[in-house]
Design a protein around this motif. Structure first.
Motif, PDB file in Angstrom:
ATOM      1  N   GLN A  49       1.718   5.502  15.452  1.00 52.09           N
ATOM      2  CA  GLN A  49       2.409   4.216  15.330  1.00 52.09           C
ATOM      3  C   GLN A  49       1.481   3.192  14.706  1.00 52.09           C
ATOM      4  O   GLN A  49       0.253   3.376  14.735  1.00 52.09           O
ATOM      5  CB  GLN A  49       2.819   3.693  16.732  1.00 52.09           C
ATOM      6  N   GLY A  50       2.071   2.102  14.257  1.00 49.65           N
ATOM      7  CA  GLY A  50       1.248   1.008  13.723  1.00 49.65           C
ATOM      8  C   GLY A  50       0.224   0.551  14.753  1.00 49.65           C
ATOM      9  O   GLY A  50      -0.923   0.225  14.411  1.00 49.65           O
TER      10      GLY A  50
ATOM     11  N   HIS B 247      13.647  -2.790  14.081  1.00 44.31           N
ATOM     12  CA  HIS B 247      13.295  -1.702  13.151  1.00 44.31           C
ATOM     13  C   HIS B 247      14.430  -0.676  13.143  1.00 44.31           C
ATOM     14  O   HIS B 247      15.051  -0.406  14.180  1.00 44.31           O
ATOM     15  CB  HIS B 247      11.986  -1.055  13.613  1.00 44.31           C
TER      16      HIS B 247
ATOM     17  N   HIS C  14      -2.262  -4.555   2.659  1.00 42.89           N
ATOM     18  CA  HIS C  14      -1.432  -3.718   3.522  1.00 42.89           C
ATOM     19  C   HIS C  14      -2.134  -2.368   3.652  1.00 42.89           C
ATOM     20  O   HIS C  14      -2.767  -1.902   2.712  1.00 42.89           O
ATOM     21  CB  HIS C  14      -0.048  -3.482   2.902  1.00 42.89           C
TER      22      HIS C  14
ATOM     23  N   ASP D 149      12.415  -2.226  20.878  1.00 46.70           N
ATOM     24  CA  ASP D 149      11.631  -2.693  19.737  1.00 46.70           C
ATOM     25  C   ASP D 149      10.709  -3.848  20.152  1.00 46.70           C
ATOM     26  O   ASP D 149       9.552  -3.903  19.730  1.00 46.70           O
ATOM     27  CB  ASP D 149      12.571  -3.147  18.611  1.00 46.70           C
TER      28      ASP D 149
ATOM     29  N   LYS E 120       1.874  -3.891  20.207  1.00 49.11           N
ATOM     30  CA  LYS E 120       1.094  -3.968  18.958  1.00 49.11           C
ATOM     31  C   LYS E 120       0.253  -5.255  18.938  1.00 49.11           C
ATOM     32  O   LYS E 120      -0.880  -5.258  18.476  1.00 49.11           O
ATOM     33  CB  LYS E 120       2.094  -3.939  17.788  1.00 49.11           C
TER      34      LYS E 120
ATOM     35  N   TRP F   6       7.580  -2.587  22.003  1.00 52.61           N
ATOM     36  CA  TRP F   6       6.497  -2.059  21.155  1.00 52.61           C
ATOM     37  C   TRP F   6       5.876  -3.147  20.299  1.00 52.61           C
ATOM     38  O   TRP F   6       4.696  -3.080  19.943  1.00 52.61           O
ATOM     39  CB  TRP F   6       6.999  -0.874  20.324  1.00 52.61           C
TER      40      TRP F   6
ATOM     41  N   LEU G 247       0.014  -1.085   9.314  1.00 49.02           N
ATOM     42  CA  LEU G 247       1.376  -0.530   9.313  1.00 49.02           C
ATOM     43  C   LEU G 247       1.352   0.965   9.589  1.00 49.02           C
ATOM     44  O   LEU G 247       0.398   1.656   9.224  1.00 49.02           O
ATOM     45  CB  LEU G 247       2.003  -0.715   7.925  1.00 49.02           C
ATOM     46  N   ARG G 248       2.437   1.446  10.166  1.00 45.76           N
ATOM     47  CA  ARG G 248       2.583   2.896  10.315  1.00 45.76           C
ATOM     48  C   ARG G 248       2.947   3.539   8.987  1.00 45.76           C
ATOM     49  O   ARG G 248       2.400   4.552   8.590  1.00 45.76           O
ATOM     50  CB  ARG G 248       3.676   3.204  11.334  1.00 45.76           C
ATOM     51  N   GLY G 249       3.907   2.933   8.257  1.00 46.87           N
ATOM     52  CA  GLY G 249       4.444   3.560   7.046  1.00 46.87           C
ATOM     53  C   GLY G 249       5.679   4.364   7.382  1.00 46.87           C
ATOM     54  O   GLY G 249       6.013   4.553   8.566  1.00 46.87           O
ATOM     55  N   ASP G 250       6.373   4.822   6.355  1.00 49.45           N
ATOM     56  CA  ASP G 250       7.596   5.598   6.551  1.00 49.45           C
ATOM     57  C   ASP G 250       7.303   7.091   6.462  1.00 49.45           C
ATOM     58  O   ASP G 250       6.275   7.504   5.924  1.00 49.45           O
ATOM     59  CB  ASP G 250       8.636   5.196   5.494  1.00 49.45           C
TER      60      ASP G 250
ATOM     61  N   TYR H 199      10.169  -7.170  12.960  1.00 52.20           N
ATOM     62  CA  TYR H 199      11.522  -6.920  12.453  1.00 52.20           C
ATOM     63  C   TYR H 199      12.528  -7.785  13.209  1.00 52.20           C
ATOM     64  O   TYR H 199      13.020  -7.379  14.276  1.00 52.20           O
ATOM     65  CB  TYR H 199      11.865  -5.430  12.598  1.00 52.20           C
TER      66      TYR H 199
ATOM     67  N   TYR I 227       0.849  -1.200   0.000  1.00 51.65           N
ATOM     68  CA  TYR I 227       0.000   0.000   0.000  1.00 51.65           C
ATOM     69  C   TYR I 227       0.877   1.239   0.000  1.00 51.65           C
ATOM     70  O   TYR I 227       1.657   1.453   0.943  1.00 51.65           O
ATOM     71  CB  TYR I 227      -0.832  -0.032   1.274  1.00 51.65           C
TER      72      TYR I 227
HETATM   73  P1  FAD Z   1       5.556   0.677  14.171  1.00 50.41           P
HETATM   74  O1  FAD Z   1       5.036  -0.578  14.735  1.00 50.41           O
HETATM   75  O2  FAD Z   1       4.835   1.929  14.511  1.00 50.41           O
HETATM   76  O3  FAD Z   1       7.085   0.796  14.617  1.00 50.41           O
HETATM   77  C1  FAD Z   1       7.901   1.829  14.077  1.00 50.41           C
HETATM   78  C2  FAD Z   1       8.988   2.212  15.078  1.00 50.41           C
HETATM   79  O4  FAD Z   1       8.403   2.879  16.208  1.00 50.41           O
HETATM   80  C3  FAD Z   1       9.746   1.029  15.664  1.00 50.41           C
HETATM   81  O5  FAD Z   1      11.063   1.434  15.853  1.00 50.41           O
HETATM   82  C4  FAD Z   1       9.047   0.768  16.995  1.00 50.41           C
HETATM   83  O6  FAD Z   1       9.909   0.167  17.947  1.00 50.41           O
HETATM   84  C5  FAD Z   1       8.680   2.181  17.419  1.00 50.41           C
HETATM   85  N1  FAD Z   1       7.425   2.279  18.219  1.00 50.41           N
HETATM   86  C6  FAD Z   1       6.292   1.593  18.019  1.00 50.41           C
HETATM   87  N2  FAD Z   1       5.340   1.996  18.883  1.00 50.41           N
HETATM   88  C7  FAD Z   1       5.909   2.977  19.651  1.00 50.41           C
HETATM   89  C8  FAD Z   1       5.442   3.821  20.704  1.00 50.41           C
HETATM   90  N3  FAD Z   1       4.173   3.732  21.144  1.00 50.41           N
HETATM   91  N4  FAD Z   1       6.298   4.721  21.224  1.00 50.41           N
HETATM   92  C9  FAD Z   1       7.564   4.830  20.774  1.00 50.41           C
HETATM   93  N5  FAD Z   1       8.063   4.068  19.771  1.00 50.41           N
HETATM   94  C10 FAD Z   1       7.244   3.165  19.222  1.00 50.41           C
HETATM   95  N6  FAD Z   1       5.446   0.312   4.061  1.00 50.41           N
HETATM   96  C11 FAD Z   1       4.552   0.867   3.193  1.00 50.41           C
HETATM   97  O7  FAD Z   1       4.563   2.087   2.998  1.00 50.41           O
HETATM   98  N7  FAD Z   1       3.657   0.084   2.506  1.00 50.41           N
HETATM   99  C12 FAD Z   1       3.597  -1.255   2.656  1.00 50.41           C
HETATM  100  O8  FAD Z   1       2.765  -1.936   2.027  1.00 50.41           O
HETATM  101  C13 FAD Z   1       4.518  -1.874   3.574  1.00 50.41           C
HETATM  102  N8  FAD Z   1       4.506  -3.216   3.784  1.00 50.41           N
HETATM  103  C14 FAD Z   1       5.347  -3.770   4.723  1.00 50.41           C
HETATM  104  C15 FAD Z   1       5.281  -5.150   4.971  1.00 50.41           C
HETATM  105  C16 FAD Z   1       6.110  -5.741   5.920  1.00 50.41           C
HETATM  106  C17 FAD Z   1       6.027  -7.247   6.162  1.00 50.41           C
HETATM  107  C18 FAD Z   1       7.051  -4.943   6.637  1.00 50.41           C
HETATM  108  C19 FAD Z   1       7.960  -5.591   7.651  1.00 50.41           C
HETATM  109  C20 FAD Z   1       7.136  -3.574   6.391  1.00 50.41           C
HETATM  110  C21 FAD Z   1       6.289  -2.966   5.449  1.00 50.41           C
HETATM  111  N9  FAD Z   1       6.321  -1.591   5.194  1.00 50.41           N
HETATM  112  C22 FAD Z   1       5.438  -1.029   4.277  1.00 50.41           C
HETATM  113  C23 FAD Z   1       7.324  -0.745   5.849  1.00 50.41           C
HETATM  114  C24 FAD Z   1       6.792  -0.087   7.151  1.00 50.41           C
HETATM  115  O9  FAD Z   1       5.763   0.818   6.848  1.00 50.41           O
HETATM  116  C25 FAD Z   1       7.976   0.624   7.802  1.00 50.41           C
HETATM  117  O10 FAD Z   1       8.923  -0.298   8.247  1.00 50.41           O
HETATM  118  C26 FAD Z   1       7.628   1.627   8.903  1.00 50.41           C
HETATM  119  O11 FAD Z   1       8.794   2.409   9.168  1.00 50.41           O
HETATM  120  C27 FAD Z   1       7.206   0.991  10.216  1.00 50.41           C
HETATM  121  O12 FAD Z   1       5.936   0.499  10.176  1.00 50.41           O
HETATM  122  P2  FAD Z   1       5.376  -0.379  11.427  1.00 50.41           P
HETATM  123  O13 FAD Z   1       3.938  -0.534  11.272  1.00 50.41           O
HETATM  124  O14 FAD Z   1       6.202  -1.576  11.605  1.00 50.41           O
HETATM  125  O15 FAD Z   1       5.674   0.668  12.612  1.00 50.41           O
END
Ligand code: FAD
Length: 290
Positions: free
Chosen positions: A126-127, A152, A77, A161, A168, A164, A106-109, A148, A49
């Motif tokens: 956050q995600g 991450h 996604h 990591d 999640k 969190w 997902l959170r996204g970048d 991860y 996505y």
């Molecule tokens: P989160 O779970 O929010 O984590 C991100 C960071 O924040 C981590 O370092 C975590 O430790 C930290 N964190 C989490 N919660 C908290 C909190 N409450 N307070 C402080 N820190 C916190 N990207 C796209 O754009 N499109 C896609 O379709 C896509 N597909 C993916 C599929 C897979 C299998 C994977 C592994 C990644 C994918 N990604 C995609 C990339 C993803 O969006 C990035 O890795 C993004 O940076 C993190 O998303 P997340 O949901 O894992 O984040």
């Protein structure tokens, strides 16, 4: 049906990841690839996505077609960076109308054009915020989350990591889909540590078959996964001795052995990153007897 329930009934399984082609003219060829890979009987096909410039409406249309016209179970996604609750609900309601019951939350970048982007300015930070929202507002939806095994990239420590990651799952993540990795020990270690923390949801390992040196280096630069030095040297040597074809062969052999090792070690299934190509995943899936 929720993917978490399908996993329980169909272990071991293979699943596949696709990205929506930007250009609609390439959709017929894309769906041909999906059709070819159906012989592997994938448990689900995930569709990215917004990543790599793909649009969100393309993701929606593609998952709908997979479900309604191809009989493939999609995992849509969904990223929440920049989103509002209304956008998210619109997307989920559109999925539900099409019979699609599973998302990868997902959170996204951070957007590439914004310097020092602060996720704290966002509605969904956050995600886990997306997981909480979907669980509350769209009960009955299947929810997977990203994991991860090598931590991450933004995480200050591995311990943090894991904290969190647990949060999640506690908020409603029903299964974990991992970032790609090349050393199975990191996956098994990841699962063990999660289990020690009381997290016992299925953890699906992501496997990337390396099909070319150039694309592998590009993908690794984006996702932060590491490639073992020995494997990288072997790929470079294969390239020097036998060019692209030799790299492809080595990449497919490595991914096949890696996937077999994961299944033998107790992984519930393997998730192959197809890069929208059929041949490599067909070879791997058939070697694994799917
Ligand atoms: P989160 O779970 O929010 O984590 C991100 C960071 O924040 C981590 O370092 C975590 O430790 C930290 N964190 C989490 N919660 C908290 C909190 N409450 N307070 C402080 N820190 C916190 N990207 C796209 O754009 N499109 C896609 O379709 C896509 N597909 C993916 C599929 C897979 C299998 C994977 C592994 C990644 C994918 N990604 C995609 C990339 C993803 O969006 C990035 O890795 C993004 O940076 C993190 O998303 P997340 O949901 O894992 O984040």
């Amino acid at each position: 049906m929720k993917i978490v329930d399908l996993i329980e009934k169909n272990k071991p399984f293979i699943s596949l990841e696709f990205f929506p082609p930007k250009d609609k003219e390439s959709w017929p060829a894309f769906f041909e690839v999906v059709e070819k890979l159906k012989v592997l009987n994938p448990l689900f096909a995930s569709v990215t996505y917004g990543a790599g410039g793909g649009t969100q409406s393309n993701s929606l249309e593609i998952v709908k077609q997979m479900k309604q016209d191809m009989g493939v179970e999609p995992l849509a996604h969904l990223t929440c960076v920049g989103a509002t609750p209304e956008n998210i609900s619109y997307f989920i309601n559109s999925l539900r109308e099409a019979g699609v019951e599973n998302i990868l939350a997902l959170r996204g970048d951070a957007p590439k054009d914004v310097e020092d982007f602060d996720f704290n300015t966002q509605v969904f930070k956050q995600g886990s915020d997306l997981v909480t929202y979907v669980n509350d507002q769209h009960p009955g939806m299947g929810i997977g989350v990203a994991g991860y095994p090598e931590a991450h990239l933004e995480s200050p420590s591995i311990k943090e990591d894991f904290k969190w990651m647990k949060y999640k799952v506690d908020e409603g993540g029903q299964f974990i889909l991992t970032q790609l990795f090349f050393d199975n020990r990191v996956y098994f270690d990841f699962c063990e540590r999660l289990s020690e923390m009381g997290i016992n949801v299925p953890v699906i390992p992501g496997v990337l078959p390396i099909m070319s040196l150039k694309s592998a280096k590009f993908i690794l630069s984006l996702c932060g996964a590491t490639i073992p030095g020995k494997y990288l040297s072997a790929l470079e040597k294969a390239h020097a001795d036998g060019g692209d074809e030799a790299v492809y062969r080595l990449g497919i052999d490595y991914a096949t052995k890696q996937a077999q090792g994961l299944l033998d070690g107790g992984a519930p299934g393997v998730h192959l990153y197809t890069l929208n190509r059929a041949k490599a995943c067909l070879e791997i899936g058939q070697a694994l007897k799917f």
